[in-house]
Design an enzyme around this catalytic site. Sequence first.
Site, PDB file in Angstrom:
ATOM      1  N   HIS A  10       0.847  -1.199   0.000  1.00 19.21           N
ATOM      2  CA  HIS A  10       0.000   0.000   0.000  1.00 19.21           C
ATOM      3  C   HIS A  10       0.880   1.245   0.000  1.00 19.21           C
ATOM      4  CE1 HIS A  10      -2.305   3.158   2.381  1.00 19.21           C
ATOM      5  NE2 HIS A  10      -2.914   3.085   1.219  1.00 19.21           N
ATOM      6  N   SER A  11       0.547   2.195  -0.852  1.00 17.81           N
ATOM      7  CA  SER A  11       1.247   3.471  -0.899  1.00 17.81           C
ATOM      8  C   SER A  11       2.746   3.241  -1.116  1.00 17.81           C
ATOM      9  CB  SER A  11       0.955   4.261   0.384  1.00 17.81           C
ATOM     10  OG  SER A  11       1.499   5.566   0.325  1.00 17.81           O
ATOM     11  N   MET A  12       3.591   3.778  -0.246  1.00 17.97           N
ATOM     12  CA  MET A  12       5.034   3.623  -0.411  1.00 17.97           C
ATOM     13  C   MET A  12       5.475   2.177  -0.217  1.00 17.97           C
ATOM     14  SD  MET A  12       6.238   6.488  -1.352  1.00 17.97           S
ATOM     15  CE  MET A  12       7.992   6.169  -1.152  1.00 17.97           C
TER      16      MET A  12
ATOM     17  N   SER B 162       0.152   3.316  -5.019  1.00 26.21           N
ATOM     18  CA  SER B 162       1.601   3.509  -4.847  1.00 26.21           C
ATOM     19  C   SER B 162       2.119   4.478  -5.901  1.00 26.21           C
ATOM     20  CB  SER B 162       2.330   2.167  -4.976  1.00 26.21           C
ATOM     21  OG  SER B 162       1.925   1.268  -3.969  1.00 26.21           O
TER      22      SER B 162
END
Length: 940
Positions: free
Chosen positions: A168-170, A197
Site C-alpha cells: 500500500h502506498s510507499m 503507490s
Amino acid sequence: MRLAVYAFCCFALGLLLVGLRELLFGFGENRCSMTYMFEYPEYRRVQLPKRVARQYPSYGLYLYGEGAYAQETRGLKLTGAPVLFLPGNAGSYKQARSLGSVALRKAENLDRPIHMNVFTIDFNEELVALYGGSLRRQTQFLHESIKAILRLYKDRPDPPTSVVLVGHSMGGVVARALFTLARFNPRLVSLIITQASPHQAPVLSLDPYILEFYSTVRHRWATNAEDLRNVTVLSVGGGYLDFQVRSGLTALSCPIDDLSKMSVVATAVPRTWVSTDHISIVWCKELVLATVRAFFDLIEPETGQFTEIPEKRMSVLNYHFFRHPVLQPGGAQDAPVTFSAPPEAWKEVNTLRLFYSAPKEAQVMYFLFALSSRRKAYSHFHCRSNNMEMTSWLYGCTQMSGSMCVQAVDLSSLTELLPAYKAVTVKISELLSVSHLIIDASNPSGTEFVVECELQREESLTVSVQVPHVLSFGLTVSDISINSSGLLHTLQLQDFHQVYQAFRITITSHCKTTKDRLPSVYRLRVPWFHEDSFDKASIPSVSEIYSTLHTSRRDNTSSALLQLHTAPNCQYKVSIRTSFPKVLGQILRFCGPVLPVYSAVVLLLMIRAQLSSIKRSGHPAAMQEGMSQSLQLHKLELPILLLLLLLRQSWFQDVWSSLGLPVVDSLPLNSVEDLSQDPKASVQEWPRIVSPLLFVLGSSIAFWGSTVLRVFVCFLSFFLAPLHRPSVSRDCGTLRLHSQILLIIFLIVLGGVTCGALALMVSSLLHLYRVLRLRMTERSLSHMLNLAPQKVSQKSENGFRASDGQSKVKECNGSPLLTESVLQDVRDDLQLHFSLSTLLTLTMMLSLPSLIHWRHNLRYWFHLDPDPCWPHVVPLLISSVLLINCNTDTLLRSKLMLNLTLHLLLPLCVGMLAFCPLHIYRVTYFLSAALTLLVCSCYL
C-alpha cells in the site's frame, strides 16, 4: 494601494479555496463498502534472527490470524500460500486485517483445502513519503522478512519458493525496490500488487534521498532484464477521491513490450467501479474481494501454492481487474461447442434488433442471427443482458443443420462486465468462418432477465464533438442530440487529452413510451490508460458527469471517448461545458506540491521590496506595499523561457551538461515517464502558462500565512508581556557578540549530534522571540506616547534632540529620548523581522518531516542518519542567529552590499522557479544563500 492588494489577495484566496474544495470534496462521498472481522484479529510476531533484530530494532514481522485459525498457527506450523502485506507512509501493520480476514472467510467457503497465510510488516509507521532516508532500510528489512517467511515452510513436502507482495502506498514502491538489492534473488517474488503507490515520482521531494531511491528503482525496472520479465506487477490507483497520491503517479514505468506490468484505476475494475481515498483502498470491500478472488485463482490445487506460470498470472489478473469476461481464466475457449437442444428451442431473428425478456418458467432458448447477407451492410454485432451469471452466452456457428446449429465456437470471452449488465461487441469482418451468431437466452433456474442485441454500423453510431476551450469558463457549450435507434453510441471528445481540462457533461434522456427498460450506462473511456469511469442512470433522467483525466496523452493523437449504452427509441441530449472549479481542482491535484516554491519566491520578493524601500527612504515597505511590488512575474518567467529556448539548441545543452548544471524542472503536468524518455519533454510551452496561476495562489498563501503569523505574534505577545520588563529600545531581544558565537556553536553541535531540523527549529524560534520582543516594545512605546504625547524631534549627530519645552522620558539605562522617531524605528525593525521570521518558518516547515522521523525513532537512536538537512543547514543557522541583531540602520550603513543583495535576490528567485518544482528541498539552499547575503548587508 492597500485596498487593491487586499482585494487581490482575497481573490487569490477565493481561487485557492474553490480549487481545494473541488480537490477534497468535489467527487462525492466514498461509496466503498467496509470490510468487517468476524472474530477478534490477532497478530503473531515472527521471531527473526538476532542479527536482523539488532540491525532493525524498530521493525517487526507478524502473522495475521482470527479465532480457530489463530490458535492453529500459534506454533507457526504453516501450510498455506504466503502473502506479505507492506504498509505505506505512516501506515500500520494492522491494515492487513481486511485482506487477511476476507481471505480467511473465502478459504472456509471453498471445497478445496487451500488457504493463504497473510503476513504483515511493522515499519514503525515511518513517514517515508516525506523522509526518504528510511526507504533503503525498509527494503533491506523486507528482504530479510521474505527469507524468514520461506524458512517457516522448509519442513513441508512442497514448500513455496516465492512470496506474493501486496504493498500500500510507499509499500508498493519498497516492494519494487527489492530488485535493486545486490544480493536479492528475483525468484523469491513472482507477483506484486500495489495499491495507490506513487511509482512515477514521489508526491513531495523534500529531501534528495527519496529522489535517489526513485531514480535507482526506475532505472532497474526500465531495463529489459530477463529476471524482471518473469515478475508480474499490478498497480491499482484510487481514482479521484485519492488526493494524496493522484492516479497518474501509480502508472508503472516499464518497457512498453513488457505485458506483465499492468496499471489500472479502481473506477475501471470490474465489480468495483468506485473511487477510493488513499486509506480506504486498503479496506474497500469491492477491491479486497477482487484481490482475494484473484489470489485463490492463482493457487495451484496440487501444491496449494501460487502458480509459477507468468501467462496464468496475467490471465487471472486481466480477468479480475480489467475485463471480467464470463469465462473463467484458463477455460477451454477454443474447443468446439456442440448443442443438444430440440428444434423448437431455436429461433432465427430476421430483424436488425432483438429484445427478449425471459419468463419465470425455466426453458431453453437460442436465437440465431444470419451473417451471410449482412456482412457488407453492418460492421459490428452488439449484445447485452442483465443476466449476470458467469456462463457462456454468445457463440459463432460454424456448422448448421437445417435451422439448428451443430457446431460452434465460443465468443463469450469478448464479454465485458458493466455496472448494470454484461455486454459484448464482435467485429463481423473477423468472423469469416462463422455463418450465424447464436445468443443463448436459456434460463434453467427460472430467473427473469432481459437480452437486447443489434447489428451496427460503426460509422453511424460514432459522432465527433469538439470540446470547449479550457478558458471558456463554462460560457461556451457543445451540444449534440442523439435520436437513439441503437444500443451503443460513441462520442469522440476531440482535443480532450490533457489533465488540466475538466468538463461538466449533462446527459438528458427522454423516451416516448414508459415501458421497463435496462438503465443507461455512460462510460468515459480513455484509450491510453485504464482509468475508465462509469455512471448509471435510469430513464428518463438528467445526469451530470464531471470528466477529468489522470494522465495526458503523450502525442495528442487520440482523445477521450464517451460511450453511451442507451435505450432504443429514446432521445438523448449531451451538453459539454468547461467546469472552471474542476480545472482549478485539477491544477491543485497536479501542481499543488509546488506551491511552497512559489510562496517562498513571493516571500523573498517581498523582502527585496522592503530592502529597496530601506535604501530609498530609510523605512521598509509595509506588507501590502511589498506584496504589490513582488507581483512582477514577467521578471521571473522571461528568463526561464529564454533558458528553455536555449536548451533546445544542442550546443547549449552540451555546454550546460558539461558544466554539471541541473536540468530545468518542468511543472508536474507532464508525466515523469515522458520526461525520463525524452530529455526535451520538459521544454514545453503550455505548462508555463499555468505558472501565473500558481504564482497567484502562492502569493495568497504567502500573504495570508504572513497575516496569520502576525496575528499569532500579536496574541502571544499579550501573554508574554507580564513576564518581561517593559522596554523602549529597538535593541530588545538582541544578543551580544559572545552570546551569538556561543549560540551558533551550540546550534551546530545540536544539529550534528541529533538532527539538523531540530537546530533549525530552535534558531527559528529564537528569531521569533526577537519579533515578540519588538512587538511588546512597540506596544509599550505606543502606550507611553499616548499617555505623554511628544513632538517629533529631529535627529542629531549624537542621537535624538527634543524640542524646547518638550518633556523628556528616558530609560533608566540612559537610552535615547522617547519620541515618535524611536517608535518608528521599532516599527521598521518589526516590519523587517516579521518578513524574515515568515521566511524562516517556511524553511522550518519544509524540514519538519525529518524532525518528526527523528522524534519518532528517538528511543532507538539519538542521531538521525541520514540527515537531509545536514550540513546544508549550517549557513542557515549562522544567518538566522546573526540576523537577530539586524536593523534598518545597519542596512542603511551598508550601501555597497545592500545594492549587491538587491541585484542578486531576483536571480535567486528565478533559480527557485527553474530548479525547485521537482526538487523542493532545494528551496532551503536558495533561501540560505539569500539570508547569507542579507547578513553580509547587515555586518559589512
